[in-house]
Design a protein around this motif. Structure first.
Motif, PDB file in Angstrom:
ATOM      1  N   MET A  83       2.055  17.080 -12.731  1.00  0.00           N
ATOM      2  CA  MET A  83       1.951  18.506 -12.416  1.00  0.00           C
ATOM      3  C   MET A  83       3.191  19.257 -12.883  1.00  0.00           C
ATOM      4  SD  MET A  83       0.282  18.549  -8.677  1.00  0.00           S
ATOM      5  CE  MET A  83      -1.479  18.434  -8.432  1.00  0.00           C
ATOM      6  N   LEU A 122       1.558  11.814  -9.813  1.00  0.00           N
ATOM      7  CA  LEU A 122       0.781  13.053  -9.780  1.00  0.00           C
ATOM      8  C   LEU A 122       1.713  14.258  -9.808  1.00  0.00           C
ATOM      9  CD1 LEU A 122      -2.278  13.344  -9.576  1.00  0.00           C
ATOM     10  CD2 LEU A 122      -1.997  13.841  -7.156  1.00  0.00           C
ATOM     11  N   ALA A 137       1.501   9.302  -5.717  1.00  0.00           N
ATOM     12  CA  ALA A 137       1.879  10.668  -5.380  1.00  0.00           C
ATOM     13  C   ALA A 137       2.964  11.164  -6.331  1.00  0.00           C
ATOM     14  CB  ALA A 137       2.381  10.745  -3.936  1.00  0.00           C
ATOM     15  N   LEU A 194       0.846  -1.202   0.000  1.00  0.00           N
ATOM     16  CA  LEU A 194       0.000   0.000   0.000  1.00  0.00           C
ATOM     17  C   LEU A 194       0.879   1.249   0.000  1.00  0.00           C
ATOM     18  CD1 LEU A 194      -2.967   1.008   0.275  1.00  0.00           C
ATOM     19  CD2 LEU A 194      -2.528   1.177   2.713  1.00  0.00           C
ATOM     20  N   ALA A 195       1.941   1.177   0.802  1.00  0.00           N
ATOM     21  CA  ALA A 195       2.851   2.326   0.900  1.00  0.00           C
ATOM     22  C   ALA A 195       3.466   2.612  -0.462  1.00  0.00           C
ATOM     23  CB  ALA A 195       3.946   2.038   1.923  1.00  0.00           C
ATOM     24  N   TYR A 222      -2.626  21.480  -5.581  1.00  0.00           N
ATOM     25  CA  TYR A 222      -1.212  21.481  -5.933  1.00  0.00           C
ATOM     26  C   TYR A 222      -0.394  20.751  -4.864  1.00  0.00           C
ATOM     27  CZ  TYR A 222       3.347  23.774  -6.722  1.00  0.00           C
ATOM     28  OH  TYR A 222       4.657  24.051  -6.939  1.00  0.00           O
ATOM     29  N   TYR A 223      -0.858  20.798  -3.645  1.00  0.00           N
ATOM     30  CA  TYR A 223      -0.125  20.195  -2.535  1.00  0.00           C
ATOM     31  C   TYR A 223      -0.471  18.727  -2.306  1.00  0.00           C
ATOM     32  CZ  TYR A 223       1.296  24.879  -1.422  1.00  0.00           C
ATOM     33  OH  TYR A 223       1.836  26.129  -1.494  1.00  0.00           O
ATOM     34  N   GLN A 242       6.407  29.281   2.526  1.00  0.00           N
ATOM     35  CA  GLN A 242       6.363  28.574   1.252  1.00  0.00           C
ATOM     36  C   GLN A 242       7.366  29.141   0.252  1.00  0.00           C
ATOM     37  OE1 GLN A 242       2.097  27.576   0.004  1.00  0.00           O
ATOM     38  NE2 GLN A 242       1.852  28.135   2.132  1.00  0.00           N
ATOM     39  N   GLU A 259      -1.093  32.188  -7.607  1.00  0.00           N
ATOM     40  CA  GLU A 259      -0.717  31.197  -8.611  1.00  0.00           C
ATOM     41  C   GLU A 259       0.124  31.853  -9.681  1.00  0.00           C
ATOM     42  OE1 GLU A 259      -4.331  28.674  -9.933  1.00  0.00           O
ATOM     43  OE2 GLU A 259      -5.063  30.437  -8.888  1.00  0.00           O
ATOM     44  N   LEU A 316       0.822   4.018  -2.940  1.00  0.00           N
ATOM     45  CA  LEU A 316       0.444   5.404  -2.662  1.00  0.00           C
ATOM     46  C   LEU A 316       1.571   6.358  -3.001  1.00  0.00           C
ATOM     47  CD1 LEU A 316      -1.521   5.001   0.674  1.00  0.00           C
ATOM     48  CD2 LEU A 316      -2.392   5.990  -1.431  1.00  0.00           C
ATOM     49  N   LEU A 317       2.797   5.933  -2.673  1.00  0.00           N
ATOM     50  CA  LEU A 317       3.943   6.786  -2.989  1.00  0.00           C
ATOM     51  C   LEU A 317       4.098   6.946  -4.494  1.00  0.00           C
ATOM     52  CD1 LEU A 317       6.732   5.833  -0.423  1.00  0.00           C
ATOM     53  CD2 LEU A 317       5.560   8.011  -0.696  1.00  0.00           C
ATOM     54  N   LEU A 343      -0.995   3.865   8.115  1.00  0.00           N
ATOM     55  CA  LEU A 343      -0.524   4.545   6.894  1.00  0.00           C
ATOM     56  C   LEU A 343      -1.706   5.054   6.069  1.00  0.00           C
ATOM     57  CD1 LEU A 343       2.160   2.917   4.617  1.00  0.00           C
ATOM     58  CD2 LEU A 343       0.160   3.973   3.645  1.00  0.00           C
ATOM     59  N   GLY A 354       7.493  23.606   4.289  1.00  0.00           N
ATOM     60  CA  GLY A 354       6.693  24.767   3.931  1.00  0.00           C
ATOM     61  C   GLY A 354       5.335  24.415   3.365  1.00  0.00           C
ATOM     62  N   ASN A 398       2.145  27.189 -12.754  1.00  0.00           N
ATOM     63  CA  ASN A 398       1.301  26.415 -11.845  1.00  0.00           C
ATOM     64  C   ASN A 398       1.822  26.375 -10.415  1.00  0.00           C
ATOM     65  OD1 ASN A 398      -0.479  25.860 -13.895  1.00  0.00           O
ATOM     66  ND2 ASN A 398       0.414  23.871 -14.370  1.00  0.00           N
ATOM     67  N   GLY A 399       2.902  27.066 -10.151  1.00  0.00           N
ATOM     68  CA  GLY A 399       3.361  27.164  -8.773  1.00  0.00           C
ATOM     69  C   GLY A 399       2.300  27.865  -7.932  1.00  0.00           C
ATOM     70  N   THR A 400       2.166  27.469  -6.675  1.00  0.00           N
ATOM     71  CA  THR A 400       1.076  27.987  -5.855  1.00  0.00           C
ATOM     72  C   THR A 400       1.546  28.305  -4.435  1.00  0.00           C
ATOM     73  OG1 THR A 400      -0.439  26.552  -7.078  1.00  0.00           O
ATOM     74  CG2 THR A 400      -1.274  27.501  -5.055  1.00  0.00           C
ATOM     75  N   ILE A 401       1.090  29.418  -3.927  1.00  0.00           N
ATOM     76  CA  ILE A 401       1.276  29.725  -2.506  1.00  0.00           C
ATOM     77  C   ILE A 401      -0.118  29.915  -1.920  1.00  0.00           C
ATOM     78  CG2 ILE A 401       2.154  31.385  -0.817  1.00  0.00           C
ATOM     79  CD1 ILE A 401       4.351  32.114  -2.777  1.00  0.00           C
ATOM     80  N   VAL A 402      -0.361  29.280  -0.793  1.00  0.00           N
ATOM     81  CA  VAL A 402      -1.673  29.389  -0.176  1.00  0.00           C
ATOM     82  C   VAL A 402      -1.542  29.963   1.222  1.00  0.00           C
ATOM     83  CG1 VAL A 402      -3.772  28.141   0.423  1.00  0.00           C
ATOM     84  CG2 VAL A 402      -2.326  27.284  -1.393  1.00  0.00           C
TER      85      VAL A 402
END
Lengths: 119, 160
Positions: free
Chosen positions: A17, A13, A10, A2-3, B131-132, A81, A101, A6-7, B106, B30, A88-92
């Motif tokens: 992006m 994805l 991620a 599973l690990a 995005y995160y 951040q 964005e 999922l990794l 997990l 961050g 597409n870089g983002t700061i929230v």
């Protein structure tokens, strides 16, 4: 198992992006509470002071990057951040409902807009 | 009955201490929402020594109290969404054969972060927050796995 799965998901994805966001951006879009606050060129020096009831964020655009210079939000994540310049870089800033964005701008940005919407 | 209440209370207290430690620890990343999830250690362990309803209560009371003490209204919303989603994911997976304590934890860690980011996107009314998602998924795997390994160590001692 599973690990690993999922990794992998991620990572894929992240890769997608990254590929979509290849190259440097041209414009900065600032959104407050879901509404566009303004769109600015990434290559013009600028200091934005966004004051709201919930607090203030000071955004700085300089040298082709954008970052939050100062903020009085409780977590301070928006400042941590750091600087972004990639498309597409983002700061929230969650407490202030603020999203910054980096977009392709110019033609690239226009292509994403539909020509017409039929209801 | 009395013993159960006492056990739950002790677990809530322990989880709150963990929350406090997390609140004062500086987080070196961050990315909003990335954290160790120390309190999750209590919840994961709870799944194997308490009934599901009791685990839910411990988790909910912990989130409510720690958000009141160390957070704000918004952090309560994020924590609740993450906590509830991860509770049901862990509850479901616990009964699936082949899932170790670490595996359940997990999945719970990842579910927690997905729940949180979903609420965050809803709050700021902007999907750019997604995005995160990759970073948060990876962080959920790492933190969930670590807490799961710790939980299985704790359980080994408790069962003796």
């Amino acid at each position: 198992m599973l690990a690993a799965g999922l990794l992998l998901a991620a990572f894929l994805l992240f890769l997608v992006m990254r590929l979509r966001g290849q190259g440097d951006g041209e414009q900065v879009r600032v959104t407050v509470d879901g509404k566009t606050y303004g769109t600015y060129s990434l290559f013009e020096e600028r200091k934005l002071c966004i004051r709201q009831e919930s607090g203030t964020n000071v955004i700085r655009i300089s040298g082709g990057t954008v970052w939050v210079e100062e903020a009085d939000c409780p977590d301070g994540y928006c400042v941590r951040q750091g600087k972004i310049h990639r498309k597409n870089g983002t700061i929230v800033c969650l407490p202030h409902k603020l999203v910054i964005e980096v977009t392709g701008g110019g033609d690239g940005g226009q292509e994403l807009q539909p020509d017409a919407v039929v209801h | 009955m009395g013993k159960k209440v006492a056990t739950c209370a002790v677990l809530v207290a322990l989880a709150m201490i963990f929350s406090y430690i997390e609140a004062i620890l500086p987080i070196p990343f961050g990315v909003p929402g990335v954290k160790l999830g120390l309190a999750n250690l209590v919840v994961v362990t709870g799944f194997y020594i308490l009934r599901p309803g009791e685990v839910f209560l411990v988790s909910a009371v912990r989130i409510l109290l720690s958000s009141l003490l160390f957070g704000n209204a918004l952090s309560l919303l994020y924590s609740l969404a993450g906590g509830i989603l991860s509770f049901f994911v862990m509850l479901g997976l616990k009964h699936v054969k082949g899932f170790s304590v670490a595996g359940v934890s997990l999945a719970g860690g990842v579910a927690h972060n997905i729940g949180q980011i979903a609420v965050a996107a809803w709050v700021v009314k902007n999907t750019a927050v997604l995005y995160y998602l990759p970073a948060l998924t990876a962080a959920g795997v790492a933190a969930g796995l670590l807490m799961g390994i710790l939980a299985s160590r704790v359980l080994a001692v408790l069962r003796r």
